[in-house]
Design a protein around this motif. Sequence first.
Motif, PDB file in Angstrom:
ATOM      1  N   UNK A 105     -65.420 -48.717 114.185  1.00 37.22           N
ATOM      2  CA  UNK A 105     -65.678 -46.857 114.594  1.00 37.22           C
ATOM      3  C   UNK A 105     -67.109 -46.950 113.971  1.00 37.22           C
ATOM      4  N   UNK A 106     -67.686 -45.569 114.301  1.00 34.48           N
ATOM      5  CA  UNK A 106     -68.608 -45.128 114.122  1.00 34.48           C
ATOM      6  C   UNK A 106     -68.919 -44.583 112.459  1.00 34.48           C
ATOM      7  N   UNK A 107     -68.028 -44.281 111.454  1.00 34.70           N
ATOM      8  CA  UNK A 107     -68.098 -44.690 110.465  1.00 34.70           C
ATOM      9  C   UNK A 107     -68.469 -46.017 109.547  1.00 34.70           C
ATOM     10  N   UNK A 108     -67.614 -46.106 109.865  1.00 32.96           N
ATOM     11  CA  UNK A 108     -67.638 -48.416 108.995  1.00 32.96           C
ATOM     12  C   UNK A 108     -69.168 -49.299 110.313  1.00 32.96           C
ATOM     13  N   UNK A 109     -69.475 -48.447 111.174  1.00 32.76           N
ATOM     14  CA  UNK A 109     -70.854 -49.102 111.460  1.00 32.76           C
ATOM     15  C   UNK A 109     -71.706 -48.168 110.750  1.00 32.76           C
ATOM     16  N   UNK A 110     -71.625 -46.578 110.339  1.00 28.67           N
ATOM     17  CA  UNK A 110     -72.747 -46.592 109.224  1.00 28.67           C
ATOM     18  C   UNK A 110     -72.650 -47.359 108.049  1.00 28.67           C
ATOM     19  N   UNK A 111     -71.233 -47.124 107.389  1.00 27.96           N
ATOM     20  CA  UNK A 111     -71.370 -47.819 106.052  1.00 27.96           C
ATOM     21  C   UNK A 111     -72.093 -50.031 106.655  1.00 27.96           C
ATOM     22  N   UNK A 112     -71.382 -50.713 107.632  1.00 27.31           N
ATOM     23  CA  UNK A 112     -71.859 -51.344 107.179  1.00 27.31           C
ATOM     24  C   UNK A 112     -73.432 -51.979 107.637  1.00 27.31           C
ATOM     25  N   UNK A 113     -73.792 -50.641 108.026  1.00 31.37           N
ATOM     26  CA  UNK A 113     -75.635 -50.549 108.335  1.00 31.37           C
ATOM     27  C   UNK A 113     -75.948 -50.284 106.784  1.00 31.37           C
ATOM     28  N   UNK A 114     -75.970 -49.181 106.098  1.00 35.14           N
ATOM     29  CA  UNK A 114     -76.201 -48.786 105.184  1.00 35.14           C
ATOM     30  C   UNK A 114     -76.141 -49.856 103.691  1.00 35.14           C
ATOM     31  N   UNK A 115     -75.115 -51.150 104.237  1.00 32.45           N
ATOM     32  CA  UNK A 115     -74.943 -52.115 103.138  1.00 32.45           C
ATOM     33  C   UNK A 115     -75.770 -53.145 103.473  1.00 32.45           C
ATOM     34  N   UNK A 116     -76.976 -53.006 104.544  1.00 34.32           N
ATOM     35  CA  UNK A 116     -77.442 -54.422 104.955  1.00 34.32           C
ATOM     36  C   UNK A 116     -78.517 -54.493 104.347  1.00 34.32           C
ATOM     37  N   UNK A 117     -78.949 -55.893 103.930  1.00 36.35           N
ATOM     38  CA  UNK A 117     -79.842 -55.823 103.042  1.00 36.35           C
ATOM     39  C   UNK A 117     -80.946 -57.165 103.216  1.00 36.35           C
ATOM     40  N   UNK A 118     -80.821 -57.249 104.585  1.00 38.01           N
ATOM     41  CA  UNK A 118     -82.233 -58.768 105.396  1.00 38.01           C
ATOM     42  C   UNK A 118     -82.235 -57.723 106.257  1.00 38.01           C
ATOM     43  N   UNK A 119     -83.349 -58.031 106.847  1.00 34.99           N
ATOM     44  CA  UNK A 119     -84.053 -57.483 108.513  1.00 34.99           C
ATOM     45  C   UNK A 119     -84.697 -59.196 108.688  1.00 34.99           C
ATOM     46  N   UNK A 120     -84.977 -59.130 110.261  1.00 39.31           N
ATOM     47  CA  UNK A 120     -85.671 -60.551 110.303  1.00 39.31           C
ATOM     48  C   UNK A 120     -85.597 -59.168 112.158  1.00 39.31           C
ATOM     49  N   UNK A 121     -86.918 -58.920 112.670  1.00 36.98           N
ATOM     50  CA  UNK A 121     -87.292 -57.858 113.494  1.00 36.98           C
ATOM     51  C   UNK A 121     -88.886 -58.654 114.002  1.00 36.98           C
ATOM     52  N   UNK A 122     -89.051 -58.169 115.403  1.00 36.69           N
ATOM     53  CA  UNK A 122     -90.260 -58.195 115.788  1.00 36.69           C
ATOM     54  C   UNK A 122     -90.811 -56.411 115.846  1.00 36.69           C
ATOM     55  N   UNK A 123     -91.743 -56.725 115.956  1.00 36.84           N
ATOM     56  CA  UNK A 123     -92.821 -55.453 116.063  1.00 36.84           C
ATOM     57  C   UNK A 123     -92.426 -54.113 117.098  1.00 36.84           C
ATOM     58  N   UNK A 124     -93.105 -53.220 116.619  1.00 42.22           N
ATOM     59  CA  UNK A 124     -93.138 -51.712 117.260  1.00 42.22           C
ATOM     60  C   UNK A 124     -92.932 -50.784 116.297  1.00 42.22           C
ATOM     61  N   UNK A 125     -93.921 -49.756 116.982  1.00 42.12           N
ATOM     62  CA  UNK A 125     -93.379 -48.503 115.686  1.00 42.12           C
ATOM     63  C   UNK A 125     -91.995 -47.917 115.634  1.00 42.12           C
ATOM     64  N   UNK A 126     -92.002 -47.218 117.468  1.00 39.35           N
ATOM     65  CA  UNK A 126     -89.991 -47.213 117.773  1.00 39.35           C
ATOM     66  C   UNK A 126     -89.110 -48.107 117.270  1.00 39.35           C
ATOM     67  N   UNK A 127     -89.436 -49.315 117.333  1.00 37.40           N
ATOM     68  CA  UNK A 127     -87.336 -50.153 116.920  1.00 37.40           C
ATOM     69  C   UNK A 127     -88.048 -49.850 115.813  1.00 37.40           C
ATOM     70  N   UNK A 128     -88.839 -50.241 114.806  1.00 36.23           N
ATOM     71  CA  UNK A 128     -88.801 -50.151 113.524  1.00 36.23           C
ATOM     72  C   UNK A 128     -88.441 -48.690 112.499  1.00 36.23           C
ATOM     73  N   UNK A 129     -88.971 -47.886 112.874  1.00 34.81           N
ATOM     74  CA  UNK A 129     -88.641 -46.389 113.338  1.00 34.81           C
ATOM     75  C   UNK A 129     -86.630 -46.251 112.987  1.00 34.81           C
ATOM     76  N   UNK A 130     -86.481 -46.632 113.995  1.00 37.35           N
ATOM     77  CA  UNK A 130     -85.158 -46.865 114.434  1.00 37.35           C
ATOM     78  C   UNK A 130     -84.425 -47.733 113.492  1.00 37.35           C
ATOM     79  N   UNK A 131     -84.472 -48.322 113.511  1.00 32.27           N
ATOM     80  CA  UNK A 131     -84.234 -49.224 112.283  1.00 32.27           C
ATOM     81  C   UNK A 131     -84.322 -49.178 110.666  1.00 32.27           C
ATOM     82  N   UNK A 132     -85.011 -48.048 110.727  1.00 30.54           N
ATOM     83  CA  UNK A 132     -85.384 -47.837 109.041  1.00 30.54           C
ATOM     84  C   UNK A 132     -84.197 -46.443 109.097  1.00 30.54           C
ATOM     85  N   UNK A 133     -84.178 -46.260 109.669  1.00 27.97           N
ATOM     86  CA  UNK A 133     -83.227 -44.913 109.805  1.00 27.97           C
ATOM     87  C   UNK A 133     -81.436 -45.140 109.993  1.00 27.97           C
TER      88      UNK A 133
END
Length: 413
Positions: free
Chosen positions: A41-69
């Motif tokens: 559910x959305x609540x569990x997705x939020x909890x899972x997202x906020x507990x994420x400690x590592x990320x590997x991604x490609x560049x792009x300000x828009x994408x990075x902004x969304x990931x940071x949020x």
Amino acid sequence: MAAAFASPQVCINETLTDDELRAILSRLESDKDKEVFGLVCKKWLHLQSTERKKLSARAGPHMLSRMAARFTRVLELDLSQSLSRSFYPGVTDSDLSVIAEGFKCLKVLNLHYCKAITDRGLASIGDGLPLLQSLDVSYCRKLTDKGLSTLAEGCHDLRTLHLAGCRFVTDGLLLTLSKNCKNLEELGLQGCTNISDTGLADLVNGCRSIRFLDISKCSNVGDVGISKVAEACASSLRTLKLLDCYKVGDESMFSLAQFCKNLETLIIGGCRNVSDESLKSLAVACKSSLKNLRMDWCCNISDSSLSCILTQCKNLEALDIGCCEEVTDAAFRDLRNGENDFGLKILKVSSCPKITVSGIGMLLNQCNSLEYLDVRSCPNVTKAGCDEAGLMFPEYCKVNFTGRLTEPDTVLL
């Protein structure tokens, strides 16, 4: 009638608190299970997202902004590229500004081969991420002391910094690191040819806890600088890489022997002024700690120092003596007097014309753990010769007679 006695439905999200749900998430072992957790559910997705400690991604300000949020507690961010799989323009200064604003908890940032970034972008990291502990900007060739110094001045808890291939780095940065990053433990300066003995002396005046130092191909570094490092970081230094530092010689080895009794990895390939006496001193001093030794193209060494290394350093796991043309079978002779098996796993003796099948046989009699043997361009060690002599290699040992076998992952490479 039965419906009247039915138990009321219980919503797990109303029963369990966020902290209790986080405790459940933390007990999931696989990344796949953690991803499935977020699909409930959305609540569990939020909890899972906020507990994420590592990320590997490609560049792009828009994408990075969304990931940071979404991923608000990320500690490690990997935006590295590779030489073979790079994309244009890749990470830019704008991306670094987003990272500095959005990932405030960040401690580890990998920008390896992000060739478009400049001092301006790195300055934003220094201004915005005071908790940063590890940064890799190897082969970001536009960076200079200006941006890196701003980073050092803003990130006082920096522990690891890799700058391989950053050719504009000078002694000035090392002075800034010394003044601002007292906890620095790992520094990679491979190919930073403007670094000199003066810079190393300034560095260790303030950074006295360095465990790992790579100054390979820093052609202006000599015995004075290495001796300063050995004395200042005596209790901490574990890995020292000096590949092709042709000004480094016996004085450096004697200093390491005197101060650095816990040295585990030493790379002095191409340091042609290193000779037998200093290496024997080092072998005796580090006999309990030394695990990896690369000294290919050290043309002044002979059987006496190699024999000392093999008999004294019982914990040695990897050894490279390629192109040491004076070494003969006699270097292995004293191994027969050892009481226990020798634990060597990797041995490279390519282009050693005086080593023969007999010498390899002496080694095998005392070494059952060998995993890789490189005997390329050894005219007296051939597969036919080994077969004729009845040599028995360990079951999982790869022997490179002429080709290019996949070598084990080792610090010697």
